[in-house]
Design an enzyme around this catalytic site. Sequence first.
Site, short mmCIF file in Angstrom:
data_model
loop_
_atom_site.label_atom_id
_atom_site.label_comp_id
_atom_site.label_asym_id
_atom_site.label_seq_id
_atom_site.Cartn_x
_atom_site.Cartn_y
_atom_site.Cartn_z
N ASN A 11 0.87 -1.18 0.00
CA ASN A 11 0.00 0.00 0.00
C ASN A 11 0.91 1.23 0.00
O ASN A 11 1.47 1.60 1.03
CB ASN A 11 -0.90 -0.02 1.25
CG ASN A 11 -1.79 1.21 1.32
OD1 ASN A 11 -1.85 2.01 0.37
ND2 ASN A 11 -2.47 1.38 2.44
N TRP A 12 1.04 1.85 -1.16
CA TRP A 12 1.94 3.02 -1.27
C TRP A 12 1.30 4.28 -0.75
O TRP A 12 1.93 5.33 -0.69
CB TRP A 12 2.37 3.21 -2.74
CG TRP A 12 3.18 2.10 -3.28
CD1 TRP A 12 3.75 1.06 -2.58
CD2 TRP A 12 3.53 1.88 -4.67
NE1 TRP A 12 4.43 0.22 -3.45
CE2 TRP A 12 4.31 0.70 -4.72
CE3 TRP A 12 3.26 2.57 -5.85
CZ2 TRP A 12 4.82 0.19 -5.92
CZ3 TRP A 12 3.78 2.07 -7.04
CH2 TRP A 12 4.55 0.90 -7.07
N LYS A 13 0.03 4.23 -0.41
CA LYS A 13 -0.70 5.40 0.09
C LYS A 13 -0.49 6.57 -0.86
O LYS A 13 -0.40 6.36 -2.07
CB LYS A 13 -0.28 5.70 1.54
CG LYS A 13 -0.37 4.44 2.42
CD LYS A 13 -0.24 4.71 3.88
CE LYS A 13 -0.37 3.41 4.66
NZ LYS A 13 -0.33 3.58 6.09
N HIS A 96 -9.75 1.02 4.74
CA HIS A 96 -8.45 1.24 5.38
C HIS A 96 -8.65 2.27 6.50
O HIS A 96 -9.46 3.18 6.37
CB HIS A 96 -7.42 1.75 4.36
CG HIS A 96 -6.03 1.79 4.93
ND1 HIS A 96 -5.61 2.83 5.72
CD2 HIS A 96 -5.01 0.91 4.85
CE1 HIS A 96 -4.36 2.58 6.10
NE2 HIS A 96 -3.97 1.43 5.59
N GLU A 98 -7.11 4.79 7.38
CA GLU A 98 -6.98 6.20 6.98
C GLU A 98 -8.26 6.68 6.29
O GLU A 98 -8.63 7.85 6.40
CB GLU A 98 -5.73 6.38 6.11
CG GLU A 98 -4.47 6.30 6.98
CD GLU A 98 -3.27 5.66 6.32
OE1 GLU A 98 -3.21 5.62 5.08
OE2 GLU A 98 -2.39 5.19 7.06
N GLU A 168 -5.46 -4.65 10.68
CA GLU A 168 -4.44 -3.61 10.84
C GLU A 168 -4.75 -2.80 12.09
O GLU A 168 -5.61 -1.90 12.04
CB GLU A 168 -4.46 -2.64 9.65
CG GLU A 168 -3.98 -3.20 8.36
CD GLU A 168 -3.54 -2.07 7.43
OE1 GLU A 168 -2.40 -2.14 6.96
OE2 GLU A 168 -4.31 -1.14 7.20
N GLY A 178 1.16 4.88 15.81
CA GLY A 178 1.99 3.74 16.19
C GLY A 178 3.47 4.01 16.17
O GLY A 178 4.23 3.42 16.92
N SER A 218 3.19 -1.57 10.35
CA SER A 218 4.62 -1.56 10.68
C SER A 218 5.33 -2.87 10.35
O SER A 218 6.21 -3.29 11.10
CB SER A 218 4.83 -1.21 12.15
OG SER A 218 4.38 0.09 12.38
N GLY A 239 2.90 -1.01 4.42
CA GLY A 239 2.85 0.40 4.06
C GLY A 239 4.25 0.92 3.75
O GLY A 239 4.82 0.63 2.70
N GLY A 240 4.83 1.65 4.72
CA GLY A 240 6.11 2.33 4.52
C GLY A 240 7.21 1.47 3.92
O GLY A 240 7.91 1.91 2.99
P1 13P Z 1 2.89 0.93 7.77
O1 13P Z 1 3.44 -0.39 7.27
O2 13P Z 1 3.63 2.11 7.21
O3 13P Z 1 2.74 0.95 9.24
O4 13P Z 1 1.42 1.05 7.15
C1 13P Z 1 0.56 -0.01 7.32
C2 13P Z 1 -0.61 0.23 6.49
O5 13P Z 1 -1.41 1.11 6.76
C3 13P Z 1 -0.76 -0.61 5.29
O6 13P Z 1 -2.02 -0.50 4.75
#
Ligand code: 13P
Length: 264
Positions: A11-13, A96, A98, A168, A178, A218, A239-240
Amino acid sequence: MSRDKTLIVANWKMNLNVGEASLYLHQLAKLVKSHRDVEVVLAPTALALQSLSLQVNSRQFKLAAQNFYWRDHGPYTGEISATQLRGIVQYALVGHSERRHVFHDSDKDIRAKVQAAIRNHIIPILCIGETASEHADGETRDVVHDQLVGGLANVTSEELEHVVIAYEPVWAISAGDGRGRADKPEDVTAVIRVIRNQIKHLYGPKAAESIQVLYGASVNPDNAAAFLAIPEVDGLLVGGASLNAHDFNEIIKKAHKGSGVAKV
Ligand code: 13P
């Protein structure tokens, strides 16, 4: 969905523009060795989906939308529908945290989006998880239960075979509160058991056994193996750490059964 394949989702957001996404895909394609038991899914910015769908080797990677609107067509300025995504993506994130907490997607919106994805032959990845305060107040089970029941309200047993759940915990997501504090594997196990129990209650034991449940929050190359070793975990939503092709490839490598990461 079958649990035979471990699903690793990036998930590159709201990161990487169209050019950067293309370059990343080029890099990742060179790094990743495909295995039958691993499915790798990329969720870039919606802007890049069309071009990446032409660039991608669909046997190597699948694409996912990060979000969409639940109506198929109409006067909804600025929105993208699952109907428009059909044929471009195979998966879509729904609910999600967010979306729930920054954009106030309600349970009703999330339920409608799950339906829209299914109607358009896109596999929804229904994301659920508790916030820091809900976690501190011991409300995890109730929150997970409510989000699951809310999101799946109109889903039939047949349709459930094309739904993926992602747990999540919001408090563990690095961009949220987090700050990179991943959950403990034993706690993840307990919550995913709650999820499977609820699926059992709603759809019966076979569905509970076969539904694919991912863990996200994370996840990085150092802790991915520990999460993948949990028998209840069928994949990861990253994510990150997915923004760096080398790090993401390290996570993907751990999902392959021959990698030495055994379910405990
Ligand atoms: P992180 O891996 O950056 O904590 O993000 C998790 C996430 O929201 C994946 O959808």
